[in-house]
Enzyme design. Sequence first.
Site, PDB file in Angstrom:
ATOM      1  N   GLU A   1     -57.435 -39.463  60.060  1.00 40.95           N
ATOM      2  CA  GLU A   1     -57.649 -37.932  59.869  1.00 40.95           C
ATOM      3  C   GLU A   1     -57.548 -37.420  58.491  1.00 40.95           C
ATOM      4  O   GLU A   1     -56.665 -36.605  58.020  1.00 40.95           O
ATOM      5  CB  GLU A   1     -56.112 -37.326  60.368  1.00 40.95           C
ATOM      6  CG  GLU A   1     -56.184 -37.419  61.998  1.00 40.95           C
ATOM      7  CD  GLU A   1     -55.012 -36.897  62.692  1.00 40.95           C
ATOM      8  OE1 GLU A   1     -54.138 -36.384  61.971  1.00 40.95           O
ATOM      9  OE2 GLU A   1     -54.913 -37.078  63.971  1.00 40.95           O
TER      10      GLU A   1
ATOM     11  N   ASN B   1     -60.827 -42.751  61.551  1.00 48.00           N
ATOM     12  CA  ASN B   1     -60.666 -42.284  62.819  1.00 48.00           C
ATOM     13  C   ASN B   1     -60.510 -40.867  62.592  1.00 48.00           C
ATOM     14  O   ASN B   1     -59.673 -40.555  61.730  1.00 48.00           O
ATOM     15  CB  ASN B   1     -59.447 -42.957  63.635  1.00 48.00           C
ATOM     16  CG  ASN B   1     -59.141 -42.538  64.805  1.00 48.00           C
ATOM     17  OD1 ASN B   1     -60.086 -42.616  65.589  1.00 48.00           O
ATOM     18  ND2 ASN B   1     -58.034 -42.425  65.032  1.00 48.00           N
TER      19      ASN B   1
ATOM     20  N   HIS C   1     -59.567 -35.540  71.559  1.00 51.09           N
ATOM     21  CA  HIS C   1     -58.433 -35.011  72.160  1.00 51.09           C
ATOM     22  C   HIS C   1     -59.225 -33.380  72.700  1.00 51.09           C
ATOM     23  O   HIS C   1     -59.559 -32.543  71.825  1.00 51.09           O
ATOM     24  CB  HIS C   1     -57.373 -34.531  71.622  1.00 51.09           C
ATOM     25  CG  HIS C   1     -56.530 -35.685  70.910  1.00 51.09           C
ATOM     26  ND1 HIS C   1     -55.701 -36.527  71.908  1.00 51.09           N
ATOM     27  CD2 HIS C   1     -56.586 -36.458  69.773  1.00 51.09           C
ATOM     28  CE1 HIS C   1     -55.449 -37.494  71.207  1.00 51.09           C
ATOM     29  NE2 HIS C   1     -55.672 -37.477  69.852  1.00 51.09           N
TER      30      HIS C   1
ATOM     31  N   GLU D   1     -58.872 -41.810  71.235  1.00 48.11           N
ATOM     32  CA  GLU D   1     -57.692 -41.355  71.837  1.00 48.11           C
ATOM     33  C   GLU D   1     -57.954 -40.137  72.852  1.00 48.11           C
ATOM     34  O   GLU D   1     -57.419 -39.224  72.933  1.00 48.11           O
ATOM     35  CB  GLU D   1     -57.101 -40.553  70.653  1.00 48.11           C
ATOM     36  CG  GLU D   1     -56.780 -41.617  69.531  1.00 48.11           C
ATOM     37  CD  GLU D   1     -56.065 -40.879  68.549  1.00 48.11           C
ATOM     38  OE1 GLU D   1     -55.284 -39.984  68.585  1.00 48.11           O
ATOM     39  OE2 GLU D   1     -55.905 -41.591  67.225  1.00 48.11           O
TER      40      GLU D   1
ATOM     41  N   ASP E   1     -58.091 -37.720  75.557  1.00 50.55           N
ATOM     42  CA  ASP E   1     -57.299 -36.939  76.665  1.00 50.55           C
ATOM     43  C   ASP E   1     -57.895 -35.419  76.876  1.00 50.55           C
ATOM     44  O   ASP E   1     -58.628 -35.007  76.003  1.00 50.55           O
ATOM     45  CB  ASP E   1     -55.797 -36.781  76.634  1.00 50.55           C
ATOM     46  CG  ASP E   1     -55.484 -36.458  75.226  1.00 50.55           C
ATOM     47  OD1 ASP E   1     -56.440 -35.948  74.548  1.00 50.55           O
ATOM     48  OD2 ASP E   1     -54.357 -36.625  74.763  1.00 50.55           O
TER      49      ASP E   1
END
Length: 453
Positions: free
Chosen positions: A161, A203, A239, A266, A268
């Site tokens: 990030e 990432n 996400h 990651e 979701d």
Amino acid sequence: MNLRTGRRRTLLLSAAVASAVVAASIAVIGTAEAATTLGASAAQSGRYFGAAIAAGRLGDSTYTRLLTTEFNSVTPENEMKWDATEPQQGRFTYTNGDRILNQGLSNGSKVRGHALLWHAQQPGWAQSLSGTALRNAAINHVTQVATHYKGKIYAWDVVNEAFADGGSGGRRDSNLQRTGNDWIEAAFRAARAADPAAKLCYNDYNTDGINAKSTGIYNMVRDFKSRGVPIDCVGLQSHLGTGLDSTYQANIQRFADLGVDVQITELDVAQGGNQANVYAGVTRACLAVARCTGITVWGIRDTDSWRGGENPLLFDGSGNKKAAYTSVLNALNAAGPTTPTSPPTSPPTSPPTSPPTTACSATVSLNSWNGGYVATVRVNAGSAAVNGWTVTVTLPGGSAVTGLWSATSSSTSGTVAFRNVAYNGQIPSSGSTEFGFQGTGSGPTGSPTCAAG
Ligand code: XIL
């Protein structure tokens, strides 16, 4: 046991059940190849399907049953972050990180390391540092943690990030960023030196299509590749809300085309009418790109999710499979038992028709330890641009190349010719690029030679 008797008994038994076996195998033809777990289904095309897991939940039997039956990769949700692994400067604690590692390894799973450097979840002592002291502490952190897990991690999120949201396409402000724009490449070089076998990933989130932020990252990866900064993969956290960006797959593809793997790290998805479709769309997009090597969901059951109340995962709070689970499984199985094809290699660059006199030179810097080394080779153009290069290095007896990045090699021992790859063959006049290799024994001592063209 008497072999002969044993074999005869087997034959008799086979004859007795033969008709039943024939009937049974006819019944399963057509469905025999549809694997029934996420991990096995992903493995049919050489990929993995993973979950972020928490050490504190490993005592929950429903959780561990789902984990060990459905997934073949794990990521520590928090246990390998900076605040967890170095709570006081220079004092490292790996207890919970090791629990995740061992859970994964004992189940035959890949382990993704997450995350070496990040602006969030830093220990208090690091938050209060700046400048050279912070840079040195950060690089030491990368070196120590990557060394502790050396040889066991499939891929590390080396930097997490670091790009800003919104339209700038630039870096996020942070204490790490304020140590100098080269902090990311310094972290990647330190990680490569510490664990040459791990894939090194950048990432980030809000990178779920072609947008300003993902383009900023794309430009960084392209720059790293052209300068030989070691990077192997890009993680798209994913996400997601209720829809999927129409350029999701194209974005994966453009990173793959730079010569890096892509991993969905990651995943979701907010619960809503589209949840199952969004999950299936992400899965299909990854399967459509040969270099998209796997998918990780950020938790197992809805009740394990960091997105409280959004029910964004594949299993409900009781561990039952949701519609989203079935849509992912079907998408994985629809791809069939194929192995991802290796990425297309660009055609070799054709030599100039009337070759100008081009020259190049190379220098090696060694990071050695007892029994091995990492060699970083800088390839320099002379006063004319170089269009393709070969660097020849002589290794001493007993030394063999065991890992290589940003070049291909003719052999692994003796006199080894390293050739440029597609993205670093062209060096502008007076410019340079880098490649590297890891070896056993001791590294080269003589000067390398460089041939252009
Ligand atoms: C989250 C964890 O899931 C939470 O348990 C923790 O409190 C905060 O971090 N991006 C990342 C992850 O890279 O590390 C974050 O994980 C979620 C967002």
